[in-house]
Design an enzyme around this catalytic site. Structure first.
Site, PDB file in Angstrom:
ATOM      1  N   GLY A  49       0.853  -1.183   0.000  1.00  0.00           N
ATOM      2  CA  GLY A  49       0.000   0.000   0.000  1.00  0.00           C
ATOM      3  C   GLY A  49       0.884   1.225   0.000  1.00  0.00           C
ATOM      4  N   GLN A  54       2.971   9.840   2.136  1.00  0.00           N
ATOM      5  CA  GLN A  54       4.270   9.183   1.941  1.00  0.00           C
ATOM      6  C   GLN A  54       4.988   9.676   0.684  1.00  0.00           C
ATOM      7  OE1 GLN A  54       2.634   4.983   2.565  1.00  0.00           O
ATOM      8  NE2 GLN A  54       4.739   4.826   3.261  1.00  0.00           N
ATOM      9  N   CYS A 102       7.234  -0.761   6.575  1.00  0.00           N
ATOM     10  CA  CYS A 102       6.691   0.422   5.901  1.00  0.00           C
ATOM     11  C   CYS A 102       7.748   0.982   4.960  1.00  0.00           C
ATOM     12  CB  CYS A 102       6.313   1.467   6.954  1.00  0.00           C
ATOM     13  SG  CYS A 102       5.655   2.983   6.268  1.00  0.00           S
ATOM     14  N   LEU A 103       7.314   1.407   3.768  1.00  0.00           N
ATOM     15  CA  LEU A 103       8.261   1.981   2.810  1.00  0.00           C
ATOM     16  C   LEU A 103       8.881   3.275   3.334  1.00  0.00           C
ATOM     17  CD1 LEU A 103       6.251   1.417  -0.494  1.00  0.00           C
ATOM     18  CD2 LEU A 103       8.271   0.154   0.273  1.00  0.00           C
ATOM     19  N   HIS A 144      -2.954   0.134   8.562  1.00  0.00           N
ATOM     20  CA  HIS A 144      -1.614   0.713   8.383  1.00  0.00           C
ATOM     21  C   HIS A 144      -1.674   1.893   7.411  1.00  0.00           C
ATOM     22  CE1 HIS A 144       2.895   0.378   7.877  1.00  0.00           C
ATOM     23  NE2 HIS A 144       2.540   1.138   6.856  1.00  0.00           N
ATOM     24  N   GLU A 145      -2.345   1.701   6.272  1.00  0.00           N
ATOM     25  CA  GLU A 145      -2.387   2.775   5.260  1.00  0.00           C
ATOM     26  C   GLU A 145      -3.203   3.969   5.755  1.00  0.00           C
ATOM     27  OE1 GLU A 145      -0.268   2.748   2.994  1.00  0.00           O
ATOM     28  OE2 GLU A 145       0.234   0.658   3.378  1.00  0.00           O
ATOM     29  N   HIS A 148      -1.474   6.423   8.022  1.00  0.00           N
ATOM     30  CA  HIS A 148      -0.630   7.435   7.365  1.00  0.00           C
ATOM     31  C   HIS A 148      -1.411   8.736   7.138  1.00  0.00           C
ATOM     32  CE1 HIS A 148       3.125   5.356   6.568  1.00  0.00           C
ATOM     33  NE2 HIS A 148       2.505   4.334   6.018  1.00  0.00           N
TER      34      HIS A 148
END
Ligand code: NI
Length: 191
Positions: A49, A54, A102-103, A144-145, A148
Site C-alpha cells: 500500500g 508518503q 513500511c516503505l 496501516h495505510e 498514514h
C-alpha cells in the site's frame, strides 16, 4: 506516469494529518494523474500500500494492492483498491498481532496489534461510495495505510519495542513463527 519520491521517517509530512479531498478536486485531471502515479510508485517499490503523505502530498488518499508480493510473501492477495477520505470502524473487539514494515521506515519491522474486523467507508477514485467489511491480515493493511492519513506510523503502535527488527533478522528469526500465525489468522477470517 511519474515515480514519486517516498518520504522517510523524520520528514514532517509523515506526521501531519492529511486534508480531505473534495469531489471536484478528485475528479480533476491533476488528481487522477496523481492517483496513477501513486499506484505506479507503490508497484515500483513493491509496497502492499502507499498513502499520499508518503509521497509528500497531504491528501486523504491511499492505494492498496497485494498480488503475490515479494516483500510480504505470506500476505493474502488484495485487489487494487483506491481509498479516498476513508473512515475505518472496528465491528468487533477482536484483535490480532501483525508484524509490519513500511516503505517510509527503512529496514525495520515490529509487532503491532490491529483490529481484526473493520467496516470501511470511502470513495473510490471516481467518487463512488465504497462500503465494505475487511478482515484479518487485510484489515491490518487497511489500518496501516489509513494511519498514514492521520500522521501515524506503525512504530507508534508497536507495544513492545523489543520486537523491532531489521528485515534480515525478521527473515532469520521471526518469519517462520509469524507465518504460522498468519495461517491461523487467514483460516479464521478468510483473509
Ligand atoms: Ni506505511
Amino acid at each position: 506516469m511519474t515515480l514519486l519520491k517516498i518520504a522517510q521517517i523524520g520528514h514532517p509530512i509523515l506526521r501531519q494529518p492529511a486534508r480531505p479531498v473534495d469531489r471536484d478536486e478528485l475528479l480533476g485531471a491533476e488528481c487522477q494523474r496523481f492517483i496513477d502515479d501513486l499506484i505506479e510508485t507503490m508497484h515500483d517499490a513493491a509496497g502492499a500500500g502507499l498513502a499520499a503523505p508518503q509521497v509528500h502530498r497531504s491528501l486523504r488518499i491511499c492505494v492498496i494492492e497485494v498480488k503475490d508480493n515479494p516483500r510480504y510473501p505470506y500476505k493474502p492477495n488484495i485487489p487494487l483498491t483506491i481509498l479516498v477520505n476513508p473512515v475505518l470502524a472496528p465491528i468487533s473487539e477482536e484483535r490480532f498481532v501483525n508484524f509490519e514494515g513500511c516503505l517510509s521506515v527503512p529496514d525495520l519491522r515490529g509487532r503491532v496489534p490491529r483490529h481484526a474486523e473493520l467496516r470501511v467507508r470511502a470513495w473510490d477514485r471516481h467518487g463512488e461510495p465504497i462500503d465494505q467489511i475487511v478482515r484479518g491480515i487485510t484489515a491490518g493493511t487497511y489500518q496501516h495505510e489509513c494511519d498514514h492519513l492521520d500522521g501515524a506510523l506503525f512504530v507508534d503502535r508497536v507495544e513492545d519495542p523489543r520486537t523491532f527488527c531489521t528485515w534480515k533478522e525478521f527473515a532469520r528469526h521471526h518469519e517462520a513463527t509469524f507465518r504460522e500465525q498468519v495461517r491461523a489468522i487467514v483460516a479464521r477470517y478468510g483473509s
